[in-house]
Scaffold this motif. Structure first.
Motif, PDB file in Angstrom:
ATOM      1  N   GLY A  64    -113.048   9.866  59.839  1.00 42.75           N
ATOM      2  CA  GLY A  64    -112.882  10.509  61.136  1.00 42.75           C
ATOM      3  C   GLY A  64    -113.404  11.934  61.130  1.00 42.75           C
ATOM      4  O   GLY A  64    -113.902  12.441  60.117  1.00 42.75           O
TER       5      GLY A  64
ATOM      6  N   ASP B 123    -114.081   1.793  55.201  1.00 41.30           N
ATOM      7  CA  ASP B 123    -112.766   2.098  55.770  1.00 41.30           C
ATOM      8  C   ASP B 123    -112.927   3.215  56.802  1.00 41.30           C
ATOM      9  O   ASP B 123    -113.112   4.382  56.463  1.00 41.30           O
ATOM     10  CB  ASP B 123    -111.805   2.530  54.654  1.00 41.30           C
ATOM     11  CG  ASP B 123    -110.401   2.807  55.156  1.00 41.30           C
ATOM     12  OD1 ASP B 123    -110.169   2.701  56.381  1.00 41.30           O
ATOM     13  OD2 ASP B 123    -109.539   3.122  54.317  1.00 41.30           O
ATOM     14  N   ARG B 124    -112.839   2.830  58.062  1.00 40.68           N
ATOM     15  CA  ARG B 124    -113.026   3.821  59.128  1.00 40.68           C
ATOM     16  C   ARG B 124    -112.018   4.965  59.044  1.00 40.68           C
ATOM     17  O   ARG B 124    -112.315   6.089  59.430  1.00 40.68           O
ATOM     18  CB  ARG B 124    -112.892   3.152  60.497  1.00 40.68           C
ATOM     19  CG  ARG B 124    -114.078   2.355  60.931  1.00 40.68           C
ATOM     20  CD  ARG B 124    -113.856   1.853  62.343  1.00 40.68           C
ATOM     21  NE  ARG B 124    -114.820   0.818  62.688  1.00 40.68           N
ATOM     22  CZ  ARG B 124    -114.653  -0.042  63.682  1.00 40.68           C
ATOM     23  NH1 ARG B 124    -113.548   0.001  64.396  1.00 40.68           N
ATOM     24  NH2 ARG B 124    -115.581  -0.937  63.946  1.00 40.68           N
ATOM     25  N   THR B 125    -110.821   4.694  58.589  1.00 40.76           N
ATOM     26  CA  THR B 125    -109.771   5.729  58.588  1.00 40.76           C
ATOM     27  C   THR B 125    -110.130   6.900  57.681  1.00 40.76           C
ATOM     28  O   THR B 125    -109.539   7.979  57.799  1.00 40.76           O
ATOM     29  CB  THR B 125    -108.429   5.137  58.154  1.00 40.76           C
ATOM     30  OG1 THR B 125    -108.514   4.674  56.789  1.00 40.76           O
ATOM     31  CG2 THR B 125    -108.030   3.979  59.056  1.00 40.76           C
ATOM     32  N   ARG B 126    -111.074   6.711  56.787  1.00 45.10           N
ATOM     33  CA  ARG B 126    -111.465   7.773  55.866  1.00 45.10           C
ATOM     34  C   ARG B 126    -112.611   8.620  56.415  1.00 45.10           C
ATOM     35  O   ARG B 126    -113.014   9.602  55.780  1.00 45.10           O
ATOM     36  CB  ARG B 126    -111.891   7.177  54.527  1.00 45.10           C
ATOM     37  CG  ARG B 126    -110.783   6.430  53.790  1.00 45.10           C
ATOM     38  CD  ARG B 126    -111.312   5.822  52.511  1.00 45.10           C
ATOM     39  NE  ARG B 126    -111.949   6.824  51.655  1.00 45.10           N
ATOM     40  CZ  ARG B 126    -112.727   6.529  50.606  1.00 45.10           C
ATOM     41  NH1 ARG B 126    -112.984   5.262  50.321  1.00 45.10           N
ATOM     42  NH2 ARG B 126    -113.257   7.495  49.874  1.00 45.10           N
TER      43      ARG B 126
ATOM     44  N   ASN C 291    -110.190  10.216  65.375  1.00 44.22           N
ATOM     45  CA  ASN C 291    -110.288   8.952  64.646  1.00 44.22           C
ATOM     46  C   ASN C 291    -111.622   8.261  64.934  1.00 44.22           C
ATOM     47  O   ASN C 291    -112.068   8.213  66.085  1.00 44.22           O
ATOM     48  CB  ASN C 291    -109.152   8.005  65.057  1.00 44.22           C
ATOM     49  CG  ASN C 291    -107.787   8.611  64.793  1.00 44.22           C
ATOM     50  OD1 ASN C 291    -107.480   9.015  63.677  1.00 44.22           O
ATOM     51  ND2 ASN C 291    -106.956   8.682  65.824  1.00 44.22           N
TER      52      ASN C 291
ATOM     53  N   LYS D  79    -113.643   5.293  65.802  1.00 39.79           N
ATOM     54  CA  LYS D  79    -113.247   4.063  66.496  1.00 39.79           C
ATOM     55  C   LYS D  79    -114.362   3.029  66.588  1.00 39.79           C
ATOM     56  O   LYS D  79    -114.076   1.835  66.710  1.00 39.79           O
ATOM     57  CB  LYS D  79    -112.774   4.401  67.921  1.00 39.79           C
ATOM     58  CG  LYS D  79    -111.651   5.426  67.989  1.00 39.79           C
ATOM     59  CD  LYS D  79    -110.396   4.952  67.281  1.00 39.79           C
ATOM     60  CE  LYS D  79    -109.689   3.850  68.059  1.00 39.79           C
ATOM     61  NZ  LYS D  79    -108.397   3.502  67.428  1.00 39.79           N
TER      62      LYS D  79
END
Length: 390
Positions: free
Chosen positions: A150, A145-148, A126, A128
């Motif tokens: 990783g 969007d960090r979640t996209r 992930n 972070k």
């Protein structure tokens, strides 16, 4: 058979089809399969990237946070041990500007930081931390969007500490892939395996195509001439061929009885083995690129790392069955065992490098097979040709 094939394979179609003939009529793989850069690139896509390929062993990342960069024909991958002790594999590239994220083996205390712009990832991949992503003093920016972003995971599996990846994500279930070997060696409990430590590993680099290392390992035909000391106690006559339709082949011996000590000491054997395994051994290549050897008292894995059409790195790792084999009282035997196996693989250097040199000759057109002696090698050639032509 596909109606479209890469140009490099189409040019070799007739030669590859000859490989698929019955052993008495077949030829081996064409020279280009061992010498051509363009052929190797297609082979990477159609063979190494389309199924389960071995990239290393879990022993390389023993503790949570351990990181190990590896390459599969130039593709940067990252093996790591997560906080819970699980082994994961990711593409070893930062999502921001594509820098190789980890260049040398090491350990993370929780985050993997890119040295370029300090983007950081946890051990689950992930994203972070993204310092200054929206300008100095910021960690975020509108719409980001960090979640996209990783790390990109690679489908992976572990068997007897060997780490396999499926780069395509479309290969059969790993349980199906490993079943023929797992069932054949079902008398052995893989959970008992313990690596012998620093004195039970070595690496050899040879000037040959990785497939020649597989072919040489599969057969016992060369024992009397290349391995005379081994042939003294495990003679050619004591060996049998293993040629399984599918993706493994090799040889076995009914007379594995080396002497590592003059005082009668020996490694403890795996408990409750059938009597047929006493003094026996089997050596199997699991296609495409990993070699296994199993005996009542130890097990080894050889990961073949292709470095190019004419270079291969062989990573040799030795394991024993239980903690008792790892004590100081057997340290000299472990060292002797490693020395013995290294010597055997070094004895093979001349023939695999000589075969590589011979592939430059237009007079050699795949060679022929002995139906009595070359069944395992022909099995491997057929598997390769089948993968390349589909």
């Amino acid at each position: 058979m596909s109606s479209w094939l890469p140009r490099e394979i189409e040019a070799q179609r007739e030669a590859l089809q000859q490989v698929l003939l019955p052993i008495a009529e077949a030829r081996g793989l064409p020279n280009a399969a061992y010498t051509s850069e363009s052929f190797a690139a297609v082979e990477c896509d159609q063979v190494l990237a389309r199924g389960w390929t071995c990239i290393g062993v879990g022993r390389w990342v023993p503790q949570p946070g351990d990181l190990r960069p590896v390459r599969l024909l130039g593709l940067p991958l990252l093996m790591l041990r997560d906080a819970a002790g699980g082994l994961k594999v990711f593409h070893n590239v930062c999502s921001h500007r594509g820098l190789e994220l980890v260049a040398t083996p090491g350990r993370s205390k929780g985050l993997i930081r890119c040295p370029y712009h300090s983007w950081s990832y946890d051990l689950d991949g992930n994203l972070k931390a993204t310092p200054f992503v929206g300008g100095p003093g910021t960690r975020d920016c509108p719409g980001f969007d960090r979640t996209r972003h990783g790390l990109k995971p690679v489908r992976s599996a572990v068997w007897c500490d060997a780490v396999f990846v499926d780069l395509s994500g479309e290969a059969e279930d790993f349980e199906t892939f490993i079943a023929p070997l797992a069932e054949r060696w079902g008398a052995f409990d893989g959970s008992r395996l313990r690596h012998g430590g620093a004195d039970s590993a070595f690496t050899i680099e040879v000037a040959c195509n990785w497939k020649l290392a597989v072919e040489n390992y599969c057969e016992a035909y060369h024992l009397p001439w290349i391995h005379p000391s081994l042939n003294q106690y495990s003679r050619l006559e004591d060996h049998y061929n293993i040629a399984v339709e599918g993706h493994m082949a090799g040889q076995g011996s009914t007379a594995y009885r080396p002497t590592l000590s003059d005082d009668g000491r020996a490694f403890p054997e795996h408990p409750d083995l059938p009597e047929t395994w006493r003094g026996a051994a089997e050596y199997l290549a699991l296609f495409p690129n990993v070699l296994f050897g199993i005996h009542a008292d130890h097990f080894y894995t050889v990961v073949l790392e292709p470095l190019g059409p004419d270079r291969t790195r062989e990573h040799f790792e030795i394991y024993y069955f239980g903690e008792a084999a790892l004590g100081d009282d057997l340290a000299d035997l472990r060292a002797a065992n490693t020395h013995q196996w290294r010597g055997i693989f070094e004895e093979d250097r001349g023939v695999v490098e000589g075969m590589q040199a011979g592939r430059a000759s237009p007079a050699f057109r795949g060679g022929v097979f002995s139906p009595a002696m070359d069944g395992p090698t022909h099995c491997f050639h057929q598997w390769m040709a089948g993968r390349l032509l589909t």
